[in-house]
Motif scaffolding. Sequence first.
Motif, PDB file in Angstrom:
ATOM      1  N   LYS A  24      11.580 -27.824 -83.469  1.00 55.91           N
ATOM      2  CA  LYS A  24      11.447 -29.198 -82.976  1.00 55.91           C
ATOM      3  C   LYS A  24      12.796 -29.907 -82.986  1.00 55.91           C
ATOM      4  N   THR A  27      14.794 -28.614 -80.031  1.00 56.69           N
ATOM      5  CA  THR A  27      14.366 -29.156 -78.739  1.00 56.69           C
ATOM      6  C   THR A  27      14.700 -30.634 -78.628  1.00 56.69           C
ATOM      7  N   ASN A  28      14.672 -31.342 -79.751  1.00 51.10           N
ATOM      8  CA  ASN A  28      15.093 -32.747 -79.727  1.00 51.10           C
ATOM      9  C   ASN A  28      16.564 -32.864 -79.338  1.00 51.10           C
ATOM     10  N   GLY A  31      16.681 -32.304 -75.623  1.00 54.21           N
ATOM     11  CA  GLY A  31      16.005 -33.384 -74.907  1.00 54.21           C
ATOM     12  C   GLY A  31      14.907 -32.847 -74.008  1.00 54.21           C
ATOM     13  N   HIS A  32      14.215 -33.765 -73.369  1.00 55.47           N
ATOM     14  CA  HIS A  32      13.119 -33.384 -72.470  1.00 55.47           C
ATOM     15  C   HIS A  32      13.675 -32.578 -71.315  1.00 55.47           C
ATOM     16  N   PHE A  33      12.981 -31.517 -70.965  1.00 56.70           N
ATOM     17  CA  PHE A  33      13.448 -30.691 -69.857  1.00 56.70           C
ATOM     18  C   PHE A  33      12.258 -30.142 -69.087  1.00 56.70           C
ATOM     19  N   GLU A  34      12.512 -29.845 -67.850  1.00 60.94           N
ATOM     20  CA  GLU A  34      11.535 -29.214 -66.960  1.00 60.94           C
ATOM     21  C   GLU A  34      12.106 -27.866 -66.557  1.00 60.94           C
ATOM     22  N   ILE A  43      18.895 -24.113 -69.106  1.00 61.36           N
ATOM     23  CA  ILE A  43      18.072 -24.647 -70.200  1.00 61.36           C
ATOM     24  C   ILE A  43      17.836 -23.566 -71.247  1.00 61.36           C
ATOM     25  N   GLU A 100       7.222 -39.373 -86.628  1.00 60.68           N
ATOM     26  CA  GLU A 100       5.908 -39.236 -85.988  1.00 60.68           C
ATOM     27  C   GLU A 100       4.875 -40.051 -86.753  1.00 60.68           C
TER      28      GLU A 100
END
Length: 123
Positions: A24, A27-28, A31-34, A43, A100
């Motif tokens: 986690k 991935t933070n 950042g957000h990725f597609e 990526i 969270e």
Amino acid sequence: MNPISLFCILAGVTLNAGAQLLLKAGTNAVGHFEFTRANILPIAFRLATQPPIIGGLACYVISVGVWVIGLSRVDVSIAYPMLSLGYVVNAFAAWYLFGEVMSVQKLVGIGVILIGVVVLARS
């Protein structure tokens, strides 16, 4: 369950939970990725070179070794439910480390998990 067996099982659970937290964190950092055809390799490279992700994967490898040792000493019907303790560890760690939300509903679920682990461990 003797102390060494308990240590192996809990070490496996802790390493597994730590792996999730490191993944986690990695991935933070990315950042957000597609995933698309155009960015899948960049990526994937960024993820594969993140130190927390490398650490998380290492934790998984070590946890499998420790877990196998634990399974050689403990019935799987006792050991496997102990993995659910990872949910408890991760819920509190995610609240503390990543901000969270820790809702009443989550706390009730954690309580149910803990009761279940105690019941299974005593059987």
